[in-house]
Design an enzyme around this catalytic site. Structure first.
Site, short mmCIF file in Angstrom:
data_model
loop_
_atom_site.label_atom_id
_atom_site.label_comp_id
_atom_site.label_asym_id
_atom_site.label_seq_id
_atom_site.Cartn_x
_atom_site.Cartn_y
_atom_site.Cartn_z
N THR A 138 0.85 -1.06 -0.02
CA THR A 138 0.10 -0.03 0.02
C THR A 138 0.84 1.32 -0.11
OG1 THR A 138 -1.35 1.30 1.42
CG2 THR A 138 -0.29 -0.25 2.39
N TYR A 180 -1.82 0.35 10.34
CA TYR A 180 -1.98 -0.35 8.84
C TYR A 180 -0.84 -0.20 8.03
CZ TYR A 180 -3.63 -0.92 4.25
OH TYR A 180 -3.80 -1.16 2.96
#
Length: 337
Positions: A123, A147
């Site tokens: 990501t 995250y």
């Protein structure tokens, strides 16, 4: 050289949003594919009936060993994980377990089974709030939430594993994934999703009263955050090309951004949804969310130079149209009004 069609692929999280599109891309390319998903956020209907499906967890070493042997797996595409940034702040240990500890278990099982190729769903959150935009793969990785850290830790484990074992990997750092399969076979199905285009098409169909615009005072042309939106089917195609590259050069590992290299602001996206649906969505101006960068746009030079990847859906209205088409179909699948 090994023919990629002779390398069966296990897709983890293959019943989820991006994973299910990767399954279709592999299947459409004539590849052998199997899926493991615990269906926590995935949907069984998202996996074609002719694709072997295993309900279970990637932490289950015995289950994985059985799948690897039964399906003669030669590569892993790893999508299984948790992806909601605010939730990662509220439940950091859950995210480190689900995204990092379980990824380590999956890697260990793959290494034990002698599986040489591993593609990882990473990501742009690994970059945190970059000082420059567009962002290259060499931009400092400075995550600002669990995250992002959980994904960066997995990238590091892959790099270390590739140095120690006969395995190569590709980490693909996604920017803002949106849209749905153009043929309406799968799409973003998660209830309560936080992706802007998903939320906006839900509002356009009356499933939400309005769309919140988080932050109107960014240093951008219209004050709202700018993001690089990539069609999920183009992203899935990139995974197939990345796998081919790993098979062709077993000594080489890759890390690449996945985006189009251009950004749209929140208001521009909402204007586009209004345009595509020929109606006006109610917008609620809200304060910024902690940690949101003003602009996050990819520099896709490396992936364009490395892979024969030619995006087919790099148009905002097209992305929105496919998302809208899927949202209507999802209403029928769920028997909603």
């Amino acid at each position: 050289m090994t023919d990629p069609k002779d390398v069966p692929v296990l897709v983890t999280g293959g019943a989820g949003y991006i994973g299910s599109h990767a399954v279709l891309a592999l299947r459409d390319a004539g590849r052998k594919v199997a899926v493991i998903d615990n269906l926590t956020t995935g949907f069984r209907f998202a996996v074609p009936e002719d694709v072997p499906f295993y309900k279970g967890d990637i932490e289950d070493a015995d289950l994985l060993a059985g799948i690897f042997a039964e399906e003669r797996i030669g590569a892993v595409m790893h999508f299984a994980g948790s992806i909601v940034v605010p939730e990662s702040v509220e439940k950091p240990l859950d995210y480190y377990h689900n995204n990092t500890v379980k990824s380590r278990a999956l890697m260990a099982s793959a290494v034990d089974a002698g599986i040489p190729h591993f593609i990882f769903s990473s990501t742009a959150a690994t970059y945190g709030i970059p000082e420059v935009s567009p962002v290259t793969e060499d931009t400092p990785r400075q995550p600002i939430n669990p995250y992002g850290w959980s994904k960066l830790m997995t990238e590091q484990m892959l790099a270390d594993a590739a140095a120690a074992y006969p395995v190569n990997y590709c980490a693909l750092r996604y920017f803002n994934v949106a849209g749905a399969d153009p043929d309406g076979r799968t799409g973003q199905s998660t209830a309560g999703a936080t992706h802007l285009i998903k939320v906006a098409v839900e509002a356009a169909l009356g499933k939400r009263d309005s769309v919140a615009v988080f932050g109107t005072d960014f240093d951008t042309p219209d004050g709202t955050g700018v993001r690089d939106y990539i069609h999920v089917s183009d992203l899935a195609a990139a995974h197939v090309h990345a796998l081919d590259a790993l098979i062709a050069e077993p000594e080489r590992s890759l890390t690449m951004n996945c985006g189009y290299g251009r950004g749209f602001s929140v208001l521009e996206v909402l204007d586009a949804v209004d345009r595509v649906t020929n109606q006006t969505i109610k917008r609620v101006m809200s304060p910024r969310r902690a940690g949101d960068p003003a602009s996050l746009i990819s520099d896709p030079s490396r992936i364009r130079e490395t892979l024969p990847w030619e995006p087919q859906h790099a148009d905002l209205d097209t992305i929105i149209g496919h998302a809208l088409q899927w949202e209507r179909k999802l209403t029928q699948l769920r028997g909603e009004d």
